[in-house]
Each structure stands twice: as C-alpha cells, then as structure tokens.
Design an enzyme around this catalytic site. Structure first.
Site: not given
Ligand code: SAH
Length: 491
Positions: A35, A57, A171
C-alpha cells in the site's frame, strides 16, 4: 511449493517498528503486494527477486479497487507463490485485512496474519501522548473519520463524549472540522485538549497541540495533510512534557547516505535513530573477484610473508572467505602480523579470531603507510583494485618487498537519481565514507547542480575528492562512523 498469503502489518512508518516476524516474511516473499502508507525503508527490504505490486490507494479514488486486490492475492497464491500482503500499521485496524482474507478462506488458501504496530497508538506515543493515563481517563476509542463518498459522518458523538475516554480518529483530516463540531454539539467543552499529528513516527512528523475549539484552524494554518491522526482528550496536555521524538538531535534533518548497499545499514540506522530523514543512495558496490589466481598463489605460500595488510572491512571478509573455501583456516596465518586501516577492519578480523597487530592512529592509507614504514617485509597487501598508492610508494621507497593483490573491485552503481534530485535542490547533507563514494555520487548525477550539497566526509582523502568537484565539505575528526555522526550533529 504450495501458495500462501501472509498479511503483514508494516507499522506506522518508522522502519524500526516492523516486527521481527513481519521482516522475516518479507525476506522470504516471492510476491509482495503493498500500500501507499508503507515506508520506503520497509519496501527496500523486499527481495529483488520478488514480484512487487503497488496497489497504493489515493484518498478519494482507489488506485486498485479492493476486489481487484483480493483477486491478485488469490491468483498469486493459487500459482503456488508465497505472497506477502503488506499494509500500513496493523492489517486489521481499518485496514480491510478481513475483507482480503474472505476470498482466500473460501478458496481454501492457507494464510497467516502478522499484526503490526498501529498508528492509533504509536503516533500519539511519538508525539509524547500516552493514550491513557490514570489521572485523566479510563478508556480509549479508535474511530474512523472517513465518510463514504458524498455521505455524512455517521459517528455517535454523544456516546463518545459520555465515555470520557481518549478519542483517536484515523482518516480524519478532511472531516476534521466536522468531527470537532460534532463533539462540541454533543456538549464537549471547547477547551478540551486536542492534537493532530501528521506523518507520525517518521522524520517528517509534525504535530499541533490545541483545543477542540481551535484545532480545525490550527490544522488549517499548518496545512496538515493525510496521513494524520487526531487525538482528543486530556492526555494531549502531556505532549510537551513527554516530547522525546521532536527533541532528537537530528530530527527531520535530510541526509543522503552513499555507502555501498551492503554496508549501508549501520550508518542509516544510527542516523534514523537520531531522528534524521535518511535517503539511501548506494553509488558504489564492492565485488569480490570470482577468479583470483594471484591471491590463490599468495595463499599457497603464506609463510613467506611477514605482514598481512587490509585497508577496508571488505578485505578480511573476502580474504577469510576464500581461505576457508580453500580448506585452510586461521592457523594458516600463524606466523604473520596483521595490519588494519581502522577499528572496523580490526573488528571484522576479530570475528575470525584474529587480532590486528597494527592500527594507525589516524584511519587512512597515508597514516597506515607511515605506521608501516619501519616494519620488516615481505608484505601481503589485500585490497581494492583501485587503491591509494600511499602504501606501495612507501614500501618501494623503504625497500620493503610487497605483493599488492586486488581482492575486490569497486564498481559504480546506477542508483535512482530521481529520488534525490528534489533533495539536492535545497540544503542537504550527503555522507561520503570513501573517495570512491564521492566519485560514484558525482558520476550518477551528470549535469546536476551540487552547490547546495554539504558533503560530510569520513576523512581528508575523501574530502579532497569532494572539494575537487566543488562540493562544500565537513570532515570527521576520526575516520569512524561514530565520528562522522558527531560531525553531522555539529553541522
Ligand atoms: N491499519 C492502519 C490504519 C489504516 S487507515 C493502522 O493500523 O495504523 C489510514 C489512516 O491511518 C490514515 O488516514 C491516518 O489517519 C492513519 N495513519 C497511518 N499512518 C500514519 C502516520 N504515520 N501518521 C499519522 N497517521 C497515520
């Protein structure tokens, strides 16, 4: 071999926070699927032979959709590969680790999970925030601040407020104002201490300590970006008192390390431990000579020599490897005295049970040559093919017989220059541990302006070479890694 998938947590960024088990899994991987949040230093542990698949991502659009990642894992494992799925932090905490195992489990593919150090705990720790403290709270809550595209946050702020615990939002950068407002609306006081920490545990970590009411503005002013975590709770008040990471002597300092790859580890690790942002840039490599009749011949007649001389740690390593491969051992050196250019070379000798009889006071070839001016010959000199001429010169001048045998070649590598170009445009430290690293560095950057580079050099010879290319230099007091590091601290 039967295929298998190992889900590995890479930790929050500091490569030292990768677990032993994770490291081993990466070293043995045939395929690594990774990732965006996995740090470059950890990615560099991937074996060169392994297939490396980046499924990183982006914030709002997925580079590789989740079902596609699941499919890649399945297919590679079905092809009999040992697959490592490398994820930031811990794979099961907001990491979709569970989703990725679903398909594997259905298909009967064996898998393992190696938990990782999660950012939710470690990032506050590196910011001096213990997530719980008996005086302040008795619970910790980890919440995602990510809302599905176009949707509103679905967080029960009243419930969170009632817990009285520390709140950690992952996040949450985009939603930061909404999160703070949600908590205020739920009745939490505006004075509640709060913090946001960007790129935690890395040399580029930044933090802002504030209050719930003022945090959105503080974060906006500091232009805080993802990845960052938000901490709300009284424990944030401890951040200044326990601020150990930002206080490291080289915190955030950009340093390019140019040693050969096989010797890179120690220096990089020590600099990182002091908080530096290290970019590894191997520009030379030492290559053992596969065929070396001259050395073989010398090894057939070791008794004829009086002194054995090594001018770098690679010397005794390669010499002893060959001696052992030939069926000889350290006893073949019984009658010989040994000289080593410096403590590191002497240390390598010690690993083979050999003690250096002579180490010069200053660790370079000029001083070694001077120290050897009075020895009785003949001398066997085992070193790089393009070594300094100080030793041969002095031996010739003094009538000391010697054999100068190249044991390894120094080759210039072609490192990825693009990775360091942005660094070279601003003031950057570059470490040079030999004249050949300077040469390799300059060769790899044709036409690049090096006027912003400050070369930190292990010794005078190295510095001379760098000055020759117009690079400003600082020179370590002693030719050792420790001294080089001290020199950097003083810059
Ligand atoms: N599985 C991961 C979390 C994945 S969600 C873990 O256990 O850490 C991604 C979020 O983690 C980011 O948006 C950010 O909030 C947080 N994060 C991960 N690494 C971080 C870091 N080095 N510094 C700050 N936040 C980080």
């Amino acid at each position: 071999m039967d295929g298998k998938v190992i889900l590995v947590g890479a930790g929050p960024g500091d490569p030292g926070l990768l677990t032993e088990k994770g490291k081993k899994a990466i070293a043995q991987a045939e395929v690594v699927v990774y990732d965006r949040l996995v740090s470059p230093a950890i990615l560099s542990l991937m074996p060169e032979s392994a297939e490396q698949i980046d499924v990183g991502k982006e914030a709002s659009h997925h580079k590789v959709p989740q079902h596609e990642i699941n499919r890649i894992l399945l297919e590679k494992a079905q092809a009999g590969k040992r697959v490592v799925r490398l994820k930031g932090g811990d794979p099961f905490l907001f990491g979709r680790g569970g989703e990725e195992l679903e398909l594997l489990s259905e298909a009967g593919i064996p898998f393992e999970v190696v938990p990782g150090v999660t950012s939710a705990l470690s990032v506050p720790a590196y910011a001096g925030i213990p997530v719980t403290h008996r005086d302040f709270c008795s619970s910790l809550h980890i919440i995602t601040g990510h809302a599905k595209a176009g949707a509103k946050l679905t967080i029960d702020f009243e419930a969170l407020k009632r817990t009285g615990g520390t709140l950690v939002f992952l996040m949450g950068v985009t939603a930061l104002p909404a999160i703070c407002q949600g908590l205020l609306d739920a009745g939490m006081e505006a004075e509640m201490p709060a913090a946001v920490i960007e790129r935690g545990t890395t040399p580029r970590q930044r933090k802002r300590i504030s209050t719930l009411g003022a945090l959105p503005q503080a974060a906006a002013e500091a232009k805080i970006e993802s990845p960052a975590i938000i901490v709300v709770g009284k424990v944030c008040t401890l951040s200044e008192k326990f601020d150990w990471f930002d206080a490291l002597p080289l915190k955030g300092r950009e340093i390019v390390v140019t040693r050969p790859r096989e010797r890179m580890g120690v220096l990089s690790e020590k600099l990182r431990a002091l908080g530096a942002a290290v970019t590894e840039y191997p520009c030379i490599e030492t290559v053992e000579r596969a065929e070396n009749p001259a050395l073989d011949q010398a090894m057939d007649h070791l008794a004829q020599y009086r002194y054995l001389v090594f001018t770098s740690p690679a010397g005794p390593e390669i010499f002893m490897k060959r001696l052992l491969a030939r069926g000889q051992d350290a006893r073949a050196l019984a009658g010989l005295k040994i000289a080593a250019i410096g403590p590191k070379t002497a240390h390598v000798l010690m690993r083979f049970g050999l003690k250096a009889d002579l180490v010069p006071a200053v660790y370079d070839s000029d001083h070694l040559a001077k120290a050897m001016a009075e020895v009785a010959g003949p001398v066997l000199l085992c070193r790089a093919s393009r070594g300094s001429d100080a030793l041969p010169k002095i031996f010739s001048a003094r009538g000391i017989p010697f054999d100068d045998i190249p044991c390894y070649d120094t080759r210039y590598e072609t490192p990825d220059a693009a990775a360091i170009l942005p660094l070279l445009a601003r003031d950057t430290l570059v470490t040079f541990t030999s004249a050949s690293t300077v040469e390799g560095f300059v060769k790899s950057l044709p036409g690049v302006d090096l006027s912003h580079v400050l070369g930190v050099c292990i010794g005078e010879k190295t510095a001379e070479k760098a000055r020759g290319y117009g690079i400003a230099v600082r020179v370590a007091r002693e030719a050792t890694i420790e001294s080089l590091i001290n020199c950097i601290k003083e810059v």
